[in-house]
Design an enzyme around this catalytic site. Structure first.
Site, PDB file in Angstrom:
ATOM      1  N   HIS A 137     159.529 -16.369  29.304  1.00 17.53           N
ATOM      2  CA  HIS A 137     159.198 -17.417  30.288  1.00 17.53           C
ATOM      3  C   HIS A 137     158.866 -16.795  31.651  1.00 17.53           C
ATOM      4  O   HIS A 137     159.553 -17.057  32.647  1.00 17.53           O
ATOM      5  CB  HIS A 137     160.348 -18.426  30.419  1.00 17.53           C
ATOM      6  N   ARG A 174     155.929 -25.514  27.688  1.00 15.61           N
ATOM      7  CA  ARG A 174     157.364 -25.628  27.435  1.00 15.61           C
ATOM      8  C   ARG A 174     157.585 -25.558  25.926  1.00 15.61           C
ATOM      9  O   ARG A 174     156.778 -26.110  25.152  1.00 15.61           O
ATOM     10  CB  ARG A 174     157.929 -26.954  27.964  1.00 15.61           C
ATOM     11  N   GLU A 206     166.002 -21.801  25.501  1.00 12.39           N
ATOM     12  CA  GLU A 206     165.920 -20.493  26.164  1.00 12.39           C
ATOM     13  C   GLU A 206     167.264 -20.149  26.797  1.00 12.39           C
ATOM     14  O   GLU A 206     167.950 -21.049  27.271  1.00 12.39           O
ATOM     15  CB  GLU A 206     164.838 -20.533  27.245  1.00 12.39           C
TER      16      GLU A 206
HETATM   17  P1  NAP Z   1     149.008 -30.323  35.587  1.00 15.04           P
HETATM   18  O1  NAP Z   1     147.969 -29.944  36.581  1.00 15.04           O
HETATM   19  O2  NAP Z   1     149.774 -31.590  35.775  1.00 15.04           O
HETATM   20  O3  NAP Z   1     148.289 -30.329  34.153  1.00 15.04           O
HETATM   21  C1  NAP Z   1     148.845 -30.886  33.016  1.00 15.04           C
HETATM   22  C2  NAP Z   1     147.708 -31.419  32.158  1.00 15.04           C
HETATM   23  O4  NAP Z   1     148.264 -31.897  30.935  1.00 15.04           O
HETATM   24  C3  NAP Z   1     146.931 -32.565  32.802  1.00 15.04           C
HETATM   25  O5  NAP Z   1     145.574 -32.265  32.808  1.00 15.04           O
HETATM   26  C4  NAP Z   1     147.230 -33.764  31.908  1.00 15.04           C
HETATM   27  O6  NAP Z   1     146.062 -34.565  31.806  1.00 15.04           O
HETATM   28  C5  NAP Z   1     147.603 -33.102  30.577  1.00 15.04           C
HETATM   29  N1  NAP Z   1     148.475 -33.944  29.765  1.00 15.04           N
HETATM   30  C6  NAP Z   1     149.563 -34.649  30.143  1.00 15.04           C
HETATM   31  N2  NAP Z   1     150.066 -35.333  29.109  1.00 15.04           N
HETATM   32  C7  NAP Z   1     149.269 -35.061  28.047  1.00 15.04           C
HETATM   33  C8  NAP Z   1     149.251 -35.483  26.694  1.00 15.04           C
HETATM   34  N3  NAP Z   1     150.149 -36.370  26.231  1.00 15.04           N
HETATM   35  N4  NAP Z   1     148.291 -34.981  25.878  1.00 15.04           N
HETATM   36  C9  NAP Z   1     147.349 -34.134  26.335  1.00 15.04           C
HETATM   37  N5  NAP Z   1     147.309 -33.707  27.625  1.00 15.04           N
HETATM   38  C10 NAP Z   1     148.254 -34.167  28.451  1.00 15.04           C
HETATM   39  O7  NAP Z   1     150.102 -29.185  35.440  1.00 15.04           O
HETATM   40  P2  NAP Z   1     149.936 -27.597  35.627  1.00 15.04           P
HETATM   41  O8  NAP Z   1     150.269 -27.224  37.016  1.00 15.04           O
HETATM   42  O9  NAP Z   1     148.644 -27.185  35.035  1.00 15.04           O
HETATM   43  O10 NAP Z   1     151.153 -27.114  34.689  1.00 15.04           O
HETATM   44  C11 NAP Z   1     151.157 -27.423  33.315  1.00 15.04           C
HETATM   45  C12 NAP Z   1     152.481 -27.099  32.672  1.00 15.04           C
HETATM   46  O11 NAP Z   1     152.597 -25.694  32.534  1.00 15.04           O
HETATM   47  C13 NAP Z   1     153.726 -27.504  33.460  1.00 15.04           C
HETATM   48  O12 NAP Z   1     154.084 -28.834  33.210  1.00 15.04           O
HETATM   49  C14 NAP Z   1     154.778 -26.531  32.976  1.00 15.04           C
HETATM   50  O13 NAP Z   1     155.491 -27.108  31.906  1.00 15.04           O
HETATM   51  C15 NAP Z   1     153.977 -25.365  32.461  1.00 15.04           C
HETATM   52  N6  NAP Z   1     154.191 -24.120  33.237  1.00 15.04           N
HETATM   53  C16 NAP Z   1     154.755 -23.053  32.620  1.00 15.04           C
HETATM   54  C17 NAP Z   1     154.924 -21.862  33.306  1.00 15.04           C
HETATM   55  C18 NAP Z   1     155.524 -20.659  32.642  1.00 15.04           C
HETATM   56  O14 NAP Z   1     156.203 -19.893  33.300  1.00 15.04           O
HETATM   57  N7  NAP Z   1     155.270 -20.435  31.377  1.00 15.04           N
HETATM   58  C19 NAP Z   1     154.533 -21.770  34.647  1.00 15.04           C
HETATM   59  C20 NAP Z   1     153.955 -22.888  35.243  1.00 15.04           C
HETATM   60  C21 NAP Z   1     153.791 -24.054  34.522  1.00 15.04           C
HETATM   61  P3  NAP Z   1     146.160 -36.164  31.510  1.00 15.04           P
HETATM   62  O15 NAP Z   1     147.129 -36.706  32.509  1.00 15.04           O
HETATM   63  O16 NAP Z   1     144.762 -36.635  31.680  1.00 15.04           O
HETATM   64  O17 NAP Z   1     146.640 -36.287  30.118  1.00 15.04           O
END
Ligand code: NAP
Length: 323
Positions: free
Chosen positions: A287, A239, A268
């Site tokens: 995005h 994000r 955005e």
């Molecule tokens: P996820 O499985 O929940 O992974 C997020 C990771 O971030 C977790 O491993 C978490 O580990 C870590 N995290 C959370 N808070 C943190 C912090 N303060 N410092 C460091 N690491 C931290 O989510 P996902 O499915 O991989 O998706 C991730 C993100 O990608 C989404 O939240 C979304 O914003 C973004 N996304 C973007 C698009 C796009 O179109 N560009 C598409 C899909 C997703 P810990 O809890 O151990 O910290």
């Protein structure tokens, strides 16, 4: 008995909707590219049993205060920073997202952005299309190697780990940082857990895939860019608000880092005069992380499945947070 009313804040394909039309009364905002007018959403939510919302919709107190019968908000995204989970909980509304089904597609785009930025693909394409290519030259459009370099993933979750898998094919060293260690990923992929500062210092490619939270907002700031290598490339597919965009602009402009591949921005959509777009070393996409036809349709169906589960009194398939 009348069918439950589902309001969708953007026009979705009929081919996805039709399977659910026998069980729901479905209404959609008629535009595909223009967001729902706030006044329309505030009116529709008063009668809705369920909403399908987009990441561009702010689903906050104002929305939950208007509802009378709302049971579920299905967000067409895995991120849910656009939804006030406490307000949803107070209103007794379940919130769902679309994890897993978009993981590979988003990882592909993230790695694609990394390759495009490192190898200057967009700049090279402009060069050819602008008729600037007159001669072959030894260092014409020479970029940086990706293979055998070090990738540092901040947010080693579902998507982060899948990007790491892509990186193993390029024989990269993989560093990651989360709040907690993921020993399984360390064993499976050979990733190494490091602190945030060490990751910034050692990585050739710093990839942001952590969710937007109070804790992560602005974590890629001036100090973070200054800690990176001068040849480092920053990739953000999470994000936009995790990044201080002015600091990123200064860092690239002043050669503190080498470039950035950005799929997301703080506000955005951005317009063509956004300062980051004036830099040749920035590759920007609108995005589109999860935007393959197959995956977007699967995400839409998952939203409708979640709604069906909740309205039938069952547990949602993919509920989030406190909702
Ligand atoms: P996820 O499985 O929940 O992974 C997020 C990771 O971030 C977790 O491993 C978490 O580990 C870590 N995290 C959370 N808070 C943190 C912090 N303060 N410092 C460091 N690491 C931290 O989510 P996902 O499915 O991989 O998706 C991730 C993100 O990608 C989404 O939240 C979304 O914003 C973004 N996304 C973007 C698009 C796009 O179109 N560009 C598409 C899909 C997703 P810990 O809890 O151990 O910290």
């Amino acid at each position: 008995m009348s069918k439950p009313f589902v309001y969708i804040t953007r026009k979705l394909p009929e081919s996805v909707i039709e399977a659910f039309e026998s069980v729901f009364k479905i209404e959609m905002w008629p535009e595909e590219e223009v967001p729902v007018e706030r006044g329309v959403l505030l009116e529709k939510v008063q009668h809705a049993d369920a909403l399908i919302t987009m990441l561009s919709d702010q689903v906050n107190h104002e929305i939950f205060e208007k509802q009378t019968n709302l049971k579920v908000v299905a967000n067409l995204a895995v991120g849910y920073d656009n939804i006030d989970l406490n307000a949803a909980k107070e209103a007794g509304v379940v919130v769902t997202n679309t994890p897993d089904v978009l993981t590979d597609t988003t990882a592909d785009l993230t790695f694609g952005l990394l390759l495009a930025t490192a190898r200057r693909l967009m700049e090279a394409e402009r060069y050819v299309k602008n008729n600037s290519w007159e001669n072959w030259a030894p260092l014409l459009m020479a970029g940086q190697d990706v293979h055998h370099k070090t990738i540092g993933i901040v947010g080693m979750g579902r998507i982060g780990e899948t990007v790491a898998k892509r990186a193993t094919g390029f024989e990269m060293e993989i560093l990651y940082h989360n709040r907690s260690r993921k020993r399984e990923a360390e064993e499976k992929i050979g990733a190494t857990y490091v602190g945030f500062e060490e990751l910034l210092k050692r990585s050739d490619f710093v990839v942001c895939l952590a969710p937007l939270t109070e804790e992560t907002k602005g974590m890629f700031n001036k100090e973070a860019f200054e800690r990176m290598k001068s040849r480092a490339i920053f990739i953000n597919a999470s994000r936009g608000a995790l990044v201080d965009e002015e600091a990123l602009y200064d860092a690239i402009h002043q050669n503190v880092i080498a470039g950035a591949g950005l799929d997301v921005f703080k506000n955005e959509p951005i317009s063509a005069d956004h300062p980051l777009l004036t830099l040749e070393q920035v590759v920007a996409t609108p995005h589109i992380g999860s935007a393959s036809e197959e995956t977007r349709k699967t995400m839409m169906t998952l939203c409708l499945d979640n709604i069906q589960h909740v309205l039938n009194g069952k547990e949602a398939k993919t509920p989030v947070g406190a909702g």
